[in-house]
Each structure stands twice: as C-alpha cells, then as structure tokens.
Design an enzyme around this catalytic site. Structure first.
Site, short mmCIF file in Angstrom:
data_model
loop_
_atom_site.label_atom_id
_atom_site.label_comp_id
_atom_site.label_asym_id
_atom_site.label_seq_id
_atom_site.Cartn_x
_atom_site.Cartn_y
_atom_site.Cartn_z
N TYR A 112 -4.72 -0.31 3.25
CA TYR A 112 -3.49 -0.85 3.90
C TYR A 112 -2.32 -0.15 3.25
O TYR A 112 -1.98 -0.14 2.00
CB TYR A 112 -3.06 -2.46 3.71
CG TYR A 112 -4.29 -3.29 4.06
CD1 TYR A 112 -5.10 -3.18 4.99
CD2 TYR A 112 -4.70 -4.36 3.15
CE1 TYR A 112 -6.46 -3.79 5.34
CE2 TYR A 112 -5.57 -5.39 3.64
CZ TYR A 112 -6.41 -5.11 4.75
OH TYR A 112 -7.47 -5.81 4.88
N CYS A 115 -0.12 -2.22 0.73
CA CYS A 115 -0.66 -2.85 -0.19
C CYS A 115 -0.55 -2.14 -1.73
O CYS A 115 -0.80 -1.07 -1.98
CB CYS A 115 -2.17 -2.67 -0.03
SG CYS A 115 -3.11 -3.21 -1.40
N PHE A 117 -1.81 -2.62 -4.51
CA PHE A 117 -3.04 -2.06 -5.21
C PHE A 117 -3.44 -0.65 -4.54
O PHE A 117 -4.02 0.43 -5.65
CB PHE A 117 -4.39 -3.05 -5.21
CG PHE A 117 -3.63 -4.52 -5.75
CD1 PHE A 117 -3.85 -4.60 -7.21
CD2 PHE A 117 -3.52 -5.45 -4.88
CE1 PHE A 117 -3.23 -5.78 -7.64
CE2 PHE A 117 -3.05 -6.72 -5.51
CZ PHE A 117 -2.77 -6.58 -7.11
N CYS A 118 -3.48 -0.36 -3.33
CA CYS A 118 -3.72 0.66 -2.85
C CYS A 118 -2.59 1.85 -3.19
O CYS A 118 -3.25 2.97 -3.27
CB CYS A 118 -3.78 0.50 -1.26
SG CYS A 118 -4.83 -0.50 -0.51
#
Length: 337
Positions: A112, A115, A117-118
């Site tokens: 995403y 996001c 974390f991405c």
C-alpha cells in the site's frame, strides 16, 4: 439511510483489509471495526464501541494499535570552500557499494503506497539501488495477493521467493546483498538493533494520533491514501470519508492507550530522542546511514509533507537529518511493472 449503511459497510470492509498491513493486524481489526461502526452510527453505538474496543486484549486496546496504515538537498558544500570541499561531501554520503552480481534479477513489492512498513522496505531498496517493481494492492479485495497465504503487506518477491514482514524482509535482503562492512559498523550492530526496535515499538505509535488528530488532518491523510492507493472511483469516496471519520475516533483511543496527552508534543519528543541518539553524527551509522536510519526515514516519509510532518520539521531538530537522508537515499530505484 441507505447511504449511511453503505458508508458503514465500506468502512468495515476497509478495516479488515487495509489494517492487515500492520504486522500484527489480527488484534487490531476489532478496534477499527468498532470505530467504523461508531463513525456511521454515532448516536446508537457508543456503548457497543466501548465494549468492542475493550475486548481486543486483556488490557484493553491492542498493543500494536498504533501500527495503523497511514492509512495512513541539505548536504551541500560551501561555495567558498571550493571544489575540494564538494568532493569531500559527496564522498562522505556515497552509498554502500553493492556487487552487481549480488543484485536480484527480479524484485516485486506488493504494497500500500501509504503503509509505513512498506515504506521502510522501499527506503532500503532505494538506498541500495535495487531495481524493483511495485504492485499496488487493493486493500478491499486484495486480489493482487490472492496467490499468497500471507494476506498482509509488504510482501517482497525476490527472484520468485516471497519475503514477508518488513523487518525480516530487510534483514534477509541485507544478507543477500552482503554489503561490505567495516569493523566499526559491525561493532555498532547492537545500537542499530536497539533503534530499529524503537521504531517499531515507539515511533510508529506516534503517527496515527497525529495524522488523525482532528477532522481536517484525518481528511488530509485519507486524501493522500486514496489518491495513491488502488481504489475505484466509488471506493475512493467511501474510503476517504468513512475512513477519516472512523480513524478520527480511533486516534482518541490510541492517545489514551499510549498515555499521550498531547500528540504533537509526543511526536516532537520522539524526534528529539532520535536526534539525541545521533550524538552529533550525520547518521546513526556515522558517515553512512545504517538500517536504523533507513527505518526511521522510511516510517516518517509518508507523513513528511502532511501537516503533521511539516510541523515535525518546523518544531524539532530532525529536519537536517531528514534532508541528509533524502539526499543520500536519492531517487527511487522503482521501475515500471
């Protein structure tokens, strides 16, 4: 009445999907579903919201609740110093050397866009100039990752091998790339690990209460999410308004969970804590960023140009470090799919 029901249904679907981007999403689903229902049915659901949220864990709200999606060139030599000083600056901020034969042939990131974390994974790939393709996952249908038993993002496909969980992905990619480390860097591994844990255990908890702290900032955040995400026209509308309403209420619960009195102050203090950890160094890794630098930068990158991120740079000392990180990470190594 039908419109309200539609918003509630869309918001609940959104909670089940997008919030899976958190590495520990299972505990969080009830919390966001409760907020979504509350946002669409404010008058009748107050008691249901409180009881549902309270049941997410023995202690109340999820211990990983703040890992919600965000769903969300300051390194210049003085002209007076001449060309030799410019060379020193460029040398100091050169990237880690990677042997071309160690770079994977095909890297695909399922993500995403908003996001955190991405974005940690992307900061790593960008810094090491690893070419990667991006597949933007629709958080409602997740059709792009139907092939995977793992239903969260990021997923990094490396030469046909799926890697999961942002920190684990980065660890495995560092091993694959095997950048040459000096003795001093090896000795600093414990410091690096400490601050990488701090990013996941503390810094991310500061984000949601800040980007959703009022209705205007919640709408600003969801405008970014829907503009950069993989949504249909209808989904963009329902996600933006129902999601913003839901997360506005959730942010208030997160403040209580993490004992945050003032969300901006808490964000500023986290930034100052990070700058203090640098202890006068350009990066925690010294003259070059280490994985902790990349983790902090990656997590903050989605909010940098939102209101909260602008306030963060204006009111703390983190701006110079962040600008150095933008400079050394450089342009994205993303390639068209």
């Amino acid at each position: 009445m039908r419109r309200v029901s539609t918003l509630a249904a869309a918001s609940t679907s959104l909670s089940r999907a997008i919030l899976a981007s958190s590495e520990h999403h299972h505990e969080y689903n009830k919390l966001f579903q409760a907020a979504s229902f509350y946002a669409a049915n404010t008058g009748s659901s107050r008691r249901w919201f409180s009881s549902s949220v309270g049941s997410t864990s023995p202690g109340g709200y999820s211990s990983t609740a703040a890992k919600v999606f965000l769903s969300l060139g300051c390194v210049a030599a003085s002209v007076a110093a001449g060309a030799s000083s410019l060379f020193v600056e460029e040398e100091a901020y050169a990237k880690e050397p990677i042997s071309p034969d160690l770079v994977p042939k095909e890297v695909v990131l399922y993500q995403y866009e908003s996001c955190p974390f991405c974005n940690k994974v992307k900061a790593f790939l960008d810094y090491y100039d690893v070419p990667y393709k991006v597949v933007e996952v629709n958080p409602l249908s997740k059709k792009e990752i139907k092939w995977s038993d793992y239903k969260k993002v990021p997923i990094l496909m490396v030469d046909g091998q799926p890697l999961q969980d942002s920190s684990a992905i980065i660890d495995q990619m560092r091993t694959k790339l095997s950048p040459v480390k000096s003795t001093s860097v090896v000795n600093d591994d414990e410091e690096e690990k400490k601050w990488r844990r701090w990013v996941d255990d503390h810094l991310v908890h500061m984000l949601s209460p800040n980007i959703y702290r009022n209705t205007s900032e919640a709408l600003e955040s969801f405008n970014y999410i829907t503009s950069n995400g993989n949504f249909s026209y209808t989904e963009k509308y329902t996600v933006k308004y129902a999601g913003a309403a839901a997360m506005y209420f959730v942010s208030k619960k997160l403040k209580k969970k993490y004992n945050i009195t003032d969300e901006r102050t808490a964000l500023y203090e986290a930034c100052e804590t990070w700058v203090d950890a640098l202890d006068g160094r350009d990066f925690l890794g010294g003259l070059k960023p280490n994985l902790a630098d990349l983790a902090v930068f990656g997590v903050l990158r989605p909010i940098r140009y939102l209101t909260s991120g602008k306030d963060m740079v204006e009111h703390t000392r983190i701006g110079e470090w962040y600008a150095r990180m933008e400079n050394v990470v450089g342009e994205s190594s993303r390639v068209k799919a």
